[in-house]
Scaffold this motif. Structure first.
Motif, PDB file in Angstrom:
ATOM      1  N   LEU A  42      35.379  42.873  37.492  1.00  0.00           N
ATOM      2  CA  LEU A  42      35.212  43.567  36.207  1.00  0.00           C
ATOM      3  C   LEU A  42      34.423  45.013  36.319  1.00  0.00           C
ATOM      4  CD1 LEU A  42      35.771  43.053  33.082  1.00  0.00           C
ATOM      5  CD2 LEU A  42      33.287  42.127  33.020  1.00  0.00           C
ATOM      6  N   ILE A  43      33.618  45.051  37.208  1.00  0.00           N
ATOM      7  CA  ILE A  43      32.922  46.336  37.488  1.00  0.00           C
ATOM      8  C   ILE A  43      34.035  47.547  37.727  1.00  0.00           C
ATOM      9  CG2 ILE A  43      31.435  47.880  38.736  1.00  0.00           C
ATOM     10  CD1 ILE A  43      29.510  45.155  38.927  1.00  0.00           C
ATOM     11  N   PRO A  44      35.130  47.249  38.596  1.00  0.00           N
ATOM     12  CA  PRO A  44      35.866  48.360  38.862  1.00  0.00           C
ATOM     13  C   PRO A  44      36.775  48.941  37.661  1.00  0.00           C
ATOM     14  CG  PRO A  44      35.829  47.114  40.668  1.00  0.00           C
ATOM     15  CD  PRO A  44      35.037  46.410  39.696  1.00  0.00           C
ATOM     16  N   ILE A  45      37.176  47.859  36.854  1.00  0.00           N
ATOM     17  CA  ILE A  45      38.007  47.957  35.871  1.00  0.00           C
ATOM     18  C   ILE A  45      37.295  48.894  34.869  1.00  0.00           C
ATOM     19  CG2 ILE A  45      39.056  46.619  33.948  1.00  0.00           C
ATOM     20  CD1 ILE A  45      39.714  44.645  35.610  1.00  0.00           C
ATOM     21  N   LEU A  46      36.026  48.371  34.520  1.00  0.00           N
ATOM     22  CA  LEU A  46      35.267  49.121  33.521  1.00  0.00           C
ATOM     23  C   LEU A  46      34.735  50.747  34.023  1.00  0.00           C
ATOM     24  CD1 LEU A  46      32.374  46.483  32.723  1.00  0.00           C
ATOM     25  CD2 LEU A  46      34.343  47.364  31.315  1.00  0.00           C
ATOM     26  N   LEU A  47      34.625  50.820  35.316  1.00  0.00           N
ATOM     27  CA  LEU A  47      34.634  52.188  35.986  1.00  0.00           C
ATOM     28  C   LEU A  47      35.552  53.120  35.941  1.00  0.00           C
ATOM     29  CD1 LEU A  47      31.760  51.270  38.889  1.00  0.00           C
ATOM     30  CD2 LEU A  47      31.383  52.455  36.280  1.00  0.00           C
TER      31      LEU A  47
END
Length: 310
Positions: free
Chosen positions: A35-40
């Protein structure tokens, strides 16, 4: 037999709210790395672009960026050049998506047959998919070259004229670019449709043939109903991808001649990086995101209705 330890362990449904919340928190930790790469890389830039659309951000400006509300969108409503690029974008998207689907369907039906060297043919069919868009654009610029291009040389050899400058002609630039778009996007559509065809049971075709159904009848009654969900999905994705096209057209024509191939993404790029109007370009991007979101919502609604009918 049930052991004493098993009998003392309550089922998941009987556990307390605290235990369920702890399990939910553990699930979030498992999802977090993806989820973190998608958010960033996706959600963050999207939100920043939306915020930028309501400002007067410009490059090389010494004064502080100001909040101007919906002024960029109001100016966009009266920008005839943008709406002309939007019309060209719709022509491009439809002109690429429809022939691409029809050709891919015919090619997938052919590759689904028991042919000699079928494996080699399938491998060759996906070669354009492995080529970056920049390489495809450079290659086709050489094909369309007015002096030594393969196309004009072939026309001269066949006695069909002296050739022409396909990418610089006002009447030929957009059709020439659409042809490249169809060629470049054909493999992924073919692969998707071929995968759908391979999920159609052969027994259904054999039963229809025994009943006397011809090839067209078997296609309309057996193949197409099973293939329709895949066809709708890949067509919707192709339409969205083509509306967001940039690299291929930029390498081929850079939006010329006279703006005849200036797609909306090219227009926004020029406003941002040639003229430095970051806020105005972000407003264009927001309009494109809204259009794509509407198309995606229509597709998902159709899929849900189709699932309810099923």
């Amino acid at each position: 037999m049930t052991s004493v330890a098993d009998a003392r362990t309550p089922p998941a449904a009987a556990r307390g709210p605290a235990v369920r919340r702890a399990a939910d928190h553990g699930s979030w930790f498992l999802v977090l790395p993806a989820l973190i790469p998608i958010l960033l890389l996706s959600v963050g830039p999207l939100l920043y672009g939306i915020l930028l659309a309501f400002t007067d951000a410009q490059s090389g400006r010494t004064a502080a960026t100001r909040w101007i509300g919906a002024l960029n969108f109001r100016d966009l409503l009266h920008d005839t050049l943008f709406w002309e690029s939007f019309r060209i974008g719709l022509v491009w998207a439809a002109g690429v998506t429809v022939p691409q689907f029809l050709l891919a369907l015919g090619l997938a039906l052919l590759l689904n047959q028991d042919l000699r060297l079928r494996g080699l043919a399938r491998a060759l069919a996906i070669v354009p998919w492995a080529m970056p868009e920049v390489v495809v654009g450079i290659m086709w610029r050489l094909v369309y070259n007015p002096d030594a291009g393969v196309l004009n040389e072939t026309l001269r050899d066949l006695g069909l004229g002296a050739g022409r400058d396909w990418l610089s002609g006002l009447a030929t630039a957009l059709p020439a670019v659409i042809l490249v778009g169809v060629w470049a996007g054909l493999p992924q559509t073919t692969v998707a449709l071929l995968a759908g065809l391979q999920n159609v049971p052969r027994e259904l075709h054999e039963a229809a043939a025994v009943d006397g159904a011809g090839a067209w009848r078997r296609f309309t009654t057996v193949t197409w109903p099973a293939l329709r969900p895949v066809a709708l999905a890949i067509t919707a994705l192709n339409l969205i991808w083509n509306l967001n096209s940039f690299a291929l057209v930029y390498v081929l024509t850079s939006g010329g001649p006279g703006g005849k191939t200036r797609l909306p993404m090219l227009f926004a790029y020029e406003e941002a990086f040639r003229y430095g109007q970051f806020g105005y370009a972000a407003a264009m991007g927001c309009v494109l995101v809204a259009v794509v979101s509407v198309l995606l919502a229509v597709f998902l609604a159709g899929r849900l209705r189709g699932g309810d009918r099923a």
